[in-house]
Design a protein around this motif. Structure first.
Motif, short mmCIF file in Angstrom:
data_model
loop_
_atom_site.label_atom_id
_atom_site.label_comp_id
_atom_site.label_asym_id
_atom_site.label_seq_id
_atom_site.Cartn_x
_atom_site.Cartn_y
_atom_site.Cartn_z
N LEU A 278 0.87 -1.09 0.01
CA LEU A 278 0.03 0.10 0.17
C LEU A 278 0.84 1.27 -0.10
O LEU A 278 1.82 1.25 0.56
CB LEU A 278 -0.79 -0.04 1.05
N VAL A 279 0.47 2.33 -0.98
CA VAL A 279 0.88 3.71 -0.86
C VAL A 279 -0.34 4.32 -0.76
O VAL A 279 -1.09 4.48 -1.65
CB VAL A 279 1.80 3.90 -2.06
N MET A 280 -0.72 4.80 0.40
CA MET A 280 -1.91 5.64 0.74
C MET A 280 -1.87 6.98 1.03
O MET A 280 -1.03 7.35 1.91
CB MET A 280 -2.43 4.76 1.94
N GLY A 281 -2.55 7.63 0.12
CA GLY A 281 -2.66 9.09 0.56
C GLY A 281 -3.57 9.44 1.52
O GLY A 281 -4.74 8.80 1.44
N VAL A 282 -3.63 10.46 2.35
CA VAL A 282 -4.62 10.83 3.26
C VAL A 282 -4.95 12.40 3.11
O VAL A 282 -3.91 12.99 3.21
CB VAL A 282 -4.27 10.52 4.71
N GLU A 283 -6.04 12.74 3.06
CA GLU A 283 -6.34 14.06 2.64
C GLU A 283 -7.84 14.50 3.54
O GLU A 283 -8.44 13.62 3.57
CB GLU A 283 -6.64 14.20 1.17
N CYS A 284 -7.87 15.81 3.55
CA CYS A 284 -9.32 16.12 4.12
C CYS A 284 -9.48 17.27 3.50
O CYS A 284 -8.80 18.07 2.91
CB CYS A 284 -9.13 16.46 5.75
N GLY A 285 -10.97 17.51 3.27
CA GLY A 285 -11.46 18.88 2.64
C GLY A 285 -13.03 18.95 3.03
O GLY A 285 -13.74 18.26 3.53
N GLY A 286 -13.15 20.37 2.86
CA GLY A 286 -14.70 20.81 3.64
C GLY A 286 -14.61 20.46 4.85
O GLY A 286 -15.78 19.95 5.41
N SER A 287 -13.61 20.57 5.74
CA SER A 287 -13.38 20.31 7.05
C SER A 287 -14.32 21.03 7.94
O SER A 287 -14.71 22.23 7.86
CB SER A 287 -12.16 20.45 7.73
N ASP A 288 -14.74 20.44 8.89
CA ASP A 288 -15.78 20.75 10.15
C ASP A 288 -15.01 20.38 11.21
O ASP A 288 -14.17 19.81 11.45
CB ASP A 288 -17.22 20.68 9.96
N ALA A 289 -16.10 20.53 12.42
CA ALA A 289 -15.58 20.08 13.82
C ALA A 289 -15.56 18.59 13.88
O ALA A 289 -14.63 17.90 14.27
CB ALA A 289 -16.51 20.53 14.84
N THR A 290 -16.44 17.73 13.00
CA THR A 290 -16.24 16.41 13.10
C THR A 290 -15.09 15.96 12.53
O THR A 290 -14.76 14.69 12.63
CB THR A 290 -17.62 15.80 12.29
N SER A 291 -14.42 16.62 11.65
CA SER A 291 -13.21 16.16 10.99
C SER A 291 -12.12 15.70 12.15
O SER A 291 -11.58 14.95 12.07
CB SER A 291 -12.79 17.30 10.09
N GLY A 292 -11.86 16.87 13.04
CA GLY A 292 -10.83 16.59 13.84
C GLY A 292 -11.42 15.41 14.95
O GLY A 292 -10.46 15.05 15.86
N LEU A 293 -12.70 15.58 15.32
CA LEU A 293 -13.18 14.83 16.39
C LEU A 293 -13.41 13.18 15.93
O LEU A 293 -13.26 12.26 17.06
CB LEU A 293 -14.56 15.20 16.93
N VAL A 294 -13.56 13.14 14.73
CA VAL A 294 -13.90 11.51 14.18
C VAL A 294 -13.39 11.11 13.16
O VAL A 294 -12.46 10.36 13.38
CB VAL A 294 -15.30 11.62 14.21
N THR A 295 -13.39 11.84 11.95
CA THR A 295 -12.73 11.26 10.62
C THR A 295 -11.32 11.37 10.59
O THR A 295 -11.03 10.35 10.22
CB THR A 295 -13.62 11.81 9.39
#
Length: 518
Positions: A278-295
């Motif tokens: 595996l070569v896995m990229g991790v990305e976030c977009g359209g972030s909100d409070a649930t991004s840091g708390l959960v996803t």
């Protein structure tokens, strides 16, 4: 379902897990149990509420870390947001603020995992789910260079912008090909020319690519790009308009070659592969409070598992690390890597200062703010955890392939389309993409799995989300179960299941650039 959570004993704010009504008395869950709080004004879902009175000029603490400074006196039970808080790093300030934003002890990602795990009653914040990635069936196409692809693309790749129309028409003629068009390439020089070339070569060499047809105006640029891609053992060919004698003949010759490439690629059969592939990229977009708390913590758990099993993880978006570079530097494998982490983050601030603008003009963006994120420091603390907690093996330039296994940071711009293009050009064969308010874009080459925990977004944009982990917020799912759902989706994608971005056609290749073309 809990009403509100305090993530660290030092925090003077808590996060609302539902809308909190003015005048109500609620129970705030923290590491030491519950405490009562009377709500002074309505607090929207995902937004912060003051746990005590915060005088003007005092620091705002979340995750056990400084996320900003009060610009007004804030009463207990009041909304803490952009109307009464400013970020310490939001003006491109010099690094002498280090003492201010590190004065509250903070041990890194682990506290965020533990805080959210306490909401859902999970017994363990860390550790694998009931089904580990190594126990799931991953399948891929083994390439000549030993890498593994989850897709079997045949690319029709433009070497410069003036052949985009030809690229699109060749691809329209040959089912099973993917057109990759660009918007510059001719007239670039120096670092920009190197960046464009490296990105195009990386896209052509991505393990999800079986073969590449390079199209250009003239033969020199076509041959140079084709030779570089072919060095990875890919089947590659090139056509040029000047050499073929015009547009119709180029389309005909290109389609003939592409047809044979698709036939050959379609004969390949996937084989069972390992997590170490595996070569896995991790990305976030359209972030909100649930991004840091959960996803993002869920992605971080998976990232740790991939690294622990010999795989590779790449984290992107440099500007969304502002205010956490000292935490990341502590995890650097060497002092040189730590120095490089500081350099790429501070460069973003220096660029803003040189232009006479505030970094807040671009980060957080309006949908981040609407989702409860107030400052870039708060957003960064939630964003950094998507890479997990393992040692950082190096810092990559945009579109640079990692030289080994483990966790890497890639120096990319914030826009998701540019970041995921850089990840794909670096060899990522899959991207895990967390979103709170909703972001629909996926990589053309690397299947992009969207994960969301915001109930409102999931109701409004269900068609665009691959994995729903909102039950974790509601207390009906553990971190292990949420991570397990994402891993099962990843395994299914490796075996050919399409992501929603692939099905809906929300796919982009967007090359980054540094300066204007001359």
């Amino acid at each position: 379902m809990h009403e509100c959570i305090r993530l660290h004993p030092a925090d003077n704010v808590a996060t609302a897990l539902r809308e909190l009504e003015q005048g109500s008395t609620i129970q705030v869950l923290g590491s030491n149990g519950f405490e009562q709080l009377t709500i002074h004004e309505t607090i929207p879902f995902g937004h912060k509420v003051a746990l005590r009175s915060i005088p003007r000029g005092n620091l705002i603490i979340k995750y056990g870390h400084v996320i900003g400074r009060a610009t007004l006196d804030i009463e207990s039970g009041s909304l803490v947001h952009s109307h009464n808080v400013e970020g310490l790093r939001g003006r491109g300030d010099s690094p002498d603020l280090v003492e201010a934003w590190t004065q509250v002890p903070y041990s890194g990602s682990e506290l965020i995992y533990q805080g959210v795990a306490s909401i859902v009653g999970s017994g363990r914040a860390f550790g694998g789910s009931a089904t580990g990635l190594s126990n799931l069936v991953l399948k891929g196409f083994r390439r000549a260079d030993g890498r593994v692809g989850f897709r079997n693309h045949v690319l029709v790749l433009a070497a410069m912008d003036n052949v985009n129309g030809i690229v699109e028409r060749i691809s329209a003629q040959v089912r099973g090909t993917i057109p990759v068009t660009i918007w510059y390439g001719r007239g670039q020089f120096g670092k920009d020319a190197e960046l464009t070339f490296r990105t195009l070569v990386g896209l052509g060499q991505n393990p999800n690519t079986a073969a590449v047809l390079v199209v250009s105006l003239e033969p020199v640029s076509a041959r140079r790009l084709a030779d570089a891609i072919g060095a990875a053992g890919k089947r590659v060919a090139q056509v040029s308009v000047q050499e073929c004698g015009g547009t119709p003949e180029t389309i005909y010759r290109g389609a003939t070659v592409a047809l044979d490439m698709v036939l050959e690629a379609s004969r390949l059969e996937p084989e069972r592969v390992s997590v170490s592939d595996l070569v896995m990229g991790v990305e976030c977009g359209g972030s909100d409070a649930t991004s840091g708390l959960v996803t993002n913590p869920v992605l971080g758990m998976i990232a740790d598992e991939v690294v622990d099993n010999g795989g590779t993880v790449i984290v992107s978006e440099t500007s969304e690390l502002i205010g956490t570079e000292h935490l990341l530097a502590k995890r650097a494998r060497s002092p040189e890597i730590a120095k490089r982490i500081y350099e790429i983050v501070w460069r973003v601030e220096e660029d803003a200062r040189a232009r006479g603008v505030s970094i807040l003009g671009a980060n957080p963006v309006p949908d981040n703010i609407a989702g409860g994120l107030t400052t870039i420091e708060e957003k960064a603390l939630g964003a950094m955890v998507k890479g997990g907690s393992r040692p950082i093996e190096g810092v990559l330039d945009y579109a640079e392939a990692p030289p080994g296994k483990g966790l890497y940071i890639m120096d990319t711009p914030a826009p998701a389309s540019e970041s995921i293009t850089g990840l794909a050009a670096a060899g990522a064969q899959v991207i895990l993409f967390s979103t709170g308010k909703g972001n629909i874009v996926g990589s053309t080459l690397a299947p992009t799995i969207k994960i969301c925990a915001n109930p409102s977004t999931l109701r409004a944009m269900k068609a665009d989300i691959d994995v729903d982990v909102s039950d974790l917020v509601a207390g009906e799912q553990s971190f292990e179960q949420a991570a397990g759902a994402v891993k099962e989706c990843l395994a299914a994608v490796s075996r050919g299941m399409l992501t929603r971005a692939e099905i809906l056609g929300n796919l982009q290749v967007v090359l980054s650039r540094i300066e204007r073309t001359v």
